[in-house]
Scaffold this motif. Structure first.
Motif, PDB file in Angstrom:
ATOM      1  N   TYR A 104       2.909  -6.942   1.458  1.00 16.81           N
ATOM      2  CA  TYR A 104       3.481  -6.585   2.762  1.00 16.81           C
ATOM      3  C   TYR A 104       2.370  -6.296   3.761  1.00 16.81           C
ATOM      4  N   LEU A 105       1.388  -5.526   3.293  1.00 21.43           N
ATOM      5  CA  LEU A 105       0.294  -5.136   4.184  1.00 21.43           C
ATOM      6  C   LEU A 105      -0.412  -6.382   4.718  1.00 21.43           C
ATOM      7  N   LYS A 106      -0.664  -7.313   3.811  1.00 20.11           N
ATOM      8  CA  LYS A 106      -1.372  -8.546   4.206  1.00 20.11           C
ATOM      9  C   LYS A 106      -0.539  -9.340   5.230  1.00 20.11           C
ATOM     10  N   TYR A 107       0.748  -9.493   4.916  1.00 23.62           N
ATOM     11  CA  TYR A 107       1.585 -10.335   5.779  1.00 23.62           C
ATOM     12  C   TYR A 107       1.922  -9.663   7.110  1.00 23.62           C
ATOM     13  N   LEU A 108       1.952  -8.335   7.143  1.00 23.16           N
ATOM     14  CA  LEU A 108       2.426  -7.656   8.357  1.00 23.16           C
ATOM     15  C   LEU A 108       1.309  -7.082   9.210  1.00 23.16           C
ATOM     16  N   ARG A 109       0.096  -7.043   8.649  1.00 22.92           N
ATOM     17  CA  ARG A 109      -1.013  -6.465   9.433  1.00 22.92           C
ATOM     18  C   ARG A 109      -1.219  -7.200  10.772  1.00 22.92           C
ATOM     19  N   PRO A 110      -1.154  -8.557  10.769  1.00 19.49           N
ATOM     20  CA  PRO A 110      -1.340  -9.253  12.053  1.00 19.49           C
ATOM     21  C   PRO A 110      -0.332  -8.809  13.123  1.00 19.49           C
ATOM     22  N   LEU A 111       0.904  -8.546  12.679  1.00 18.45           N
ATOM     23  CA  LEU A 111       1.937  -8.091  13.615  1.00 18.45           C
ATOM     24  C   LEU A 111       1.598  -6.705  14.165  1.00 18.45           C
ATOM     25  N   ILE A 171       4.799  -0.295 -14.072  1.00 22.13           N
ATOM     26  CA  ILE A 171       5.772  -0.317 -12.966  1.00 22.13           C
ATOM     27  C   ILE A 171       5.051  -0.020 -11.650  1.00 22.13           C
ATOM     28  N   THR A 172       4.156   0.967 -11.690  1.00 18.98           N
ATOM     29  CA  THR A 172       3.436   1.354 -10.471  1.00 18.98           C
ATOM     30  C   THR A 172       2.543   0.207  -9.995  1.00 18.98           C
ATOM     31  N   ALA A 173       1.831  -0.427 -10.935  1.00 20.35           N
ATOM     32  CA  ALA A 173       0.927  -1.519 -10.562  1.00 20.35           C
ATOM     33  C   ALA A 173       1.711  -2.663  -9.922  1.00 20.35           C
ATOM     34  N   ASP A 174       2.897  -2.937 -10.459  1.00 21.80           N
ATOM     35  CA  ASP A 174       3.720  -4.018  -9.922  1.00 21.80           C
ATOM     36  C   ASP A 174       4.169  -3.699  -8.493  1.00 21.80           C
ATOM     37  N   ARG A 175       4.579  -2.451  -8.272  1.00 14.95           N
ATOM     38  CA  ARG A 175       5.009  -2.046  -6.920  1.00 14.95           C
ATOM     39  C   ARG A 175       3.837  -2.115  -5.949  1.00 14.95           C
ATOM     40  N   LEU A 176       2.652  -1.713  -6.436  1.00 17.26           N
ATOM     41  CA  LEU A 176       1.469  -1.735  -5.559  1.00 17.26           C
ATOM     42  C   LEU A 176       1.131  -3.164  -5.136  1.00 17.26           C
ATOM     43  N   ARG A 177       1.335  -4.111  -6.055  1.00 16.65           N
ATOM     44  CA  ARG A 177       1.089  -5.530  -5.709  1.00 16.65           C
ATOM     45  C   ARG A 177       1.968  -5.949  -4.530  1.00 16.65           C
ATOM     46  N   ASN A 185       1.380   5.193  -4.692  1.00 19.48           N
ATOM     47  CA  ASN A 185       2.060   4.567  -5.829  1.00 19.48           C
ATOM     48  C   ASN A 185       3.033   3.455  -5.416  1.00 19.48           C
ATOM     49  N   GLY A 186       2.870   2.960  -4.190  1.00 19.02           N
ATOM     50  CA  GLY A 186       3.720   1.843  -3.759  1.00 19.02           C
ATOM     51  C   GLY A 186       5.191   2.193  -3.717  1.00 19.02           C
ATOM     52  N   HIS A 187       5.515   3.434  -3.372  1.00 16.21           N
ATOM     53  CA  HIS A 187       6.945   3.785  -3.388  1.00 16.21           C
ATOM     54  C   HIS A 187       7.702   3.199  -2.202  1.00 16.21           C
ATOM     55  N   ILE A 188       7.095   3.289  -1.018  1.00 20.58           N
ATOM     56  CA  ILE A 188       7.800   2.809   0.192  1.00 20.58           C
ATOM     57  C   ILE A 188       6.853   1.949   1.011  1.00 20.58           C
ATOM     58  N   PHE A 189       7.341   0.815   1.501  1.00 21.19           N
ATOM     59  CA  PHE A 189       6.616   0.170   2.594  1.00 21.19           C
ATOM     60  C   PHE A 189       7.452   0.348   3.840  1.00 21.19           C
ATOM     61  N   TRP A 190       6.956   1.180   4.760  1.00 19.92           N
ATOM     62  CA  TRP A 190       7.694   1.400   6.014  1.00 19.92           C
ATOM     63  C   TRP A 190       6.992   0.728   7.173  1.00 19.92           C
ATOM     64  N   ILE A 191       7.773   0.421   8.175  1.00 18.73           N
ATOM     65  CA  ILE A 191       7.178   0.006   9.450  1.00 18.73           C
ATOM     66  C   ILE A 191       7.808   0.855  10.536  1.00 18.73           C
ATOM     67  N   LYS A 192       7.087   1.020  11.630  1.00 24.20           N
ATOM     68  CA  LYS A 192       7.673   1.697  12.790  1.00 24.20           C
ATOM     69  C   LYS A 192       7.768   0.681  13.924  1.00 24.20           C
ATOM     70  N   VAL A 193       8.935   0.638  14.530  1.00 29.90           N
ATOM     71  CA  VAL A 193       9.156  -0.287  15.638  1.00 29.90           C
ATOM     72  C   VAL A 193       9.160   0.509  16.944  1.00 29.90           C
ATOM     73  N   ARG A 194       9.487  -0.152  18.082  1.00 24.80           N
ATOM     74  CA  ARG A 194       9.306   0.525  19.374  1.00 24.80           C
ATOM     75  C   ARG A 194      10.160   1.786  19.493  1.00 24.80           C
ATOM     76  N   LEU A 247      11.321  -1.382   4.079  1.00 18.47           N
ATOM     77  CA  LEU A 247      11.599  -2.756   3.648  1.00 18.47           C
ATOM     78  C   LEU A 247      11.858  -2.784   2.141  1.00 18.47           C
ATOM     79  N   PRO A 248      12.554  -3.809   1.657  1.00 18.06           N
ATOM     80  CA  PRO A 248      12.858  -3.876   0.220  1.00 18.06           C
ATOM     81  C   PRO A 248      11.593  -3.800  -0.637  1.00 18.06           C
ATOM     82  N   LEU A 249      11.668  -3.066  -1.710  1.00 14.98           N
ATOM     83  CA  LEU A 249      10.519  -2.936  -2.628  1.00 14.98           C
ATOM     84  C   LEU A 249      11.014  -2.340  -3.935  1.00 14.98           C
ATOM     85  N   TYR A 250      10.782  -3.045  -5.022  1.00  6.13           N
ATOM     86  CA  TYR A 250      11.197  -2.544  -6.332  1.00  6.13           C
ATOM     87  C   TYR A 250      10.391  -3.238  -7.420  1.00  6.13           C
TER      88      TYR A 250
END
Ligand SMILES: Cc1ncc(COP(=O)(O)O)c(C=O)c1O
Length: 380
Positions: free
Chosen positions: A268-275, A257-263, A293-302, A357-360
């Motif tokens: 997300y990291l790959k797609y959002l890093r340019p932004l 389960i952890t490995a799947d979440r980490l994937r 353990n890939g529990h949360i992918f968060w972003i911070k906005v302005r 962002l959604p992650l499960y």
């Protein structure tokens, strides 16, 4: 209304083995704690984490409450915790008569800032709470050094951190006590559940008593005493057999389960890093010492208004995104039961601009979500 395109924020993990285990409980016809599945869960946790003892509980809230009781706090003792935290992180200690001392977090991880902890120490400080936000470990070297220097206990709120590591050691095993959550929003779940890791042997006997309504029933089950009697304060913290059966199925598949979440997290990291590189958003920076353990992918906005706009924008595109903790020191109970010490540089500002962002387990939509975020900023 059912939206077939909806990407929910969370889908509770199901491994497929739960039904068989639940059926085994039904067949046996005994449902209270102390049966084979609750025994197996405790043994599994103890062995996996190599701790003197591990006790499953009805929630992480209850694991934290057990830890707070084991800290043996006196009225007016002080507990230092991040203000960017869940209500239970604070309530557990407030119930024991402690004064809550809220401090700031570090921006890269949203974990407690050890320098803020050091500045908030007083002769009344007894406990530091290390909440590993999003399954990224706190700066444990710094926190453990402070604890050693000042004779303090560390309670790890590892609600989100099962299978995360700090310098190769599992989160939950680094402090005096470690608390996990198995709520359905966590990586491994059984609806509602939790566990307490007891990392120092001198606390084991009292922990078992507090866990079993203040009695030595655990010793009685092991055949060590003829009758069980009331020994100490305690409560009914034990996890019943149905939840334990469900939980065992998850523990056994926990690494997968952890490995799947980490994937998904890495996508997300790959797609959002340019932004992030263009300065539109900020993304988590995981310190080198941490294996998360890939529990949360968060972003911070302005700011807060951009946060609300982005949540609305994603919702229109059938994507659920959610904010997180409202700082405890500004909440009604936090104002009554504690105080913020030091400067609030990050907590208030960043909690109002962070979104998750959604992650499960089984999630496969990171590209679509990231594309929607990029579209919000006009970057395609
Ligand atoms: C950091 C933290 N601690 C404790 C809890 C409480 O966990 P539970 O719902 O298992 O009581 C949560 C719940 O989300 C949490 O995020």
């Amino acid at each position: 209304m059912n939206d077939p395109k909806l990407i929910p924020f969370n889908r509770p993990a199901i491994t497929g083995a739960e039904e068989d285990y639940l059926a085994a409980v039904m067949k046996r016809g005994k449902f209270a704690a102390g049966g084979p599945f609750s025994t197996r869960c405790n043994a599994w946790l103890k062995e996996e984490f190599g701790t003197p003892d591990a006790l499953t509980t009805t929630s992480c809230t209850h694991a934290l409450e057990m830890a707070a009781l084991l800290c043996d706090l006196e009225f007016g003792d002080e507990v230092i915790l991040p203000s960017f935290a869940f209500s239970s992180t604070a309530t557990a200690f407030a119930r024991c008569g402690a004064r809550l001392v809220f401090v700031d977090v570090e921006p890269a991880t949203m974990n407690i800032d050890p320098e803020a902890v050091a500045a908030a120490l007083t002769p009344k400080t007894r406990v530091i709470v290390a909440l590993h936000y999003g399954g990224v470990a706190c700066d444990m070297d710094a926190l453990l050094a402070l604890a050693r220097q000042h004779g303090l206990l560390i309670v790890e709120d590892a609600a989100q951190a099962i299978f995360a590591e700090y310098r190769g050691a599992p989160c939950g095993t680094l402090g005096t006590f470690g608390c996990f959550s198995f709520h359905e929003t966590k990586n491994l779940q059984c609806g509602e559940g939790g566990a307490l890791l007891i990392n120092e042997p001198q606390y084991v006997q009292r922990a078992e008593i507090i866990w079993e309504k203040g009695t030595d029933r655990t010793r009685f089950y092991r055949g060590e005493v003829d009758k069980y009697t009331w020994q100490d304060i305690g409560s009914s913290f034990v996890l019943g057999e149905l939840n334990s059966a469900f939980l065992l199925a998850q523990l056994e598949r926990g690494q997968e389960i952890t490995a799947d979440r980490l994937r998904s997290w890495r996508q997300y990291l790959k797609y959002l890093r340019p932004l992030a590189e263009q300065g539109c958003i900020e993304i988590p920076r995981v310190p080198e010492a941490c294996r998360h353990n890939g529990h949360i992918f968060w972003i911070k906005v302005r700011d807060a208004s951009e946060q609300a706009d982005l949540i609305r924008y994603l919702k229109k595109r059938s994507i659920q995104s959610v904010f997180h903790y409202v700082p405890l020191h500004s909440a009604p109970a936090g104002r009554r039961l504690g105080r913020f010490v030091g400067q609030d540089r990050i907590t208030t500002r960043d909690s109002s601009r962070l979104l998750r962002l959604p992650l499960y387990y089984g999630f496969s939509e990171a590209a679509r979500v990231a594309e929607a975020v990029r579209a919000f900023y006009g970057v395609t």
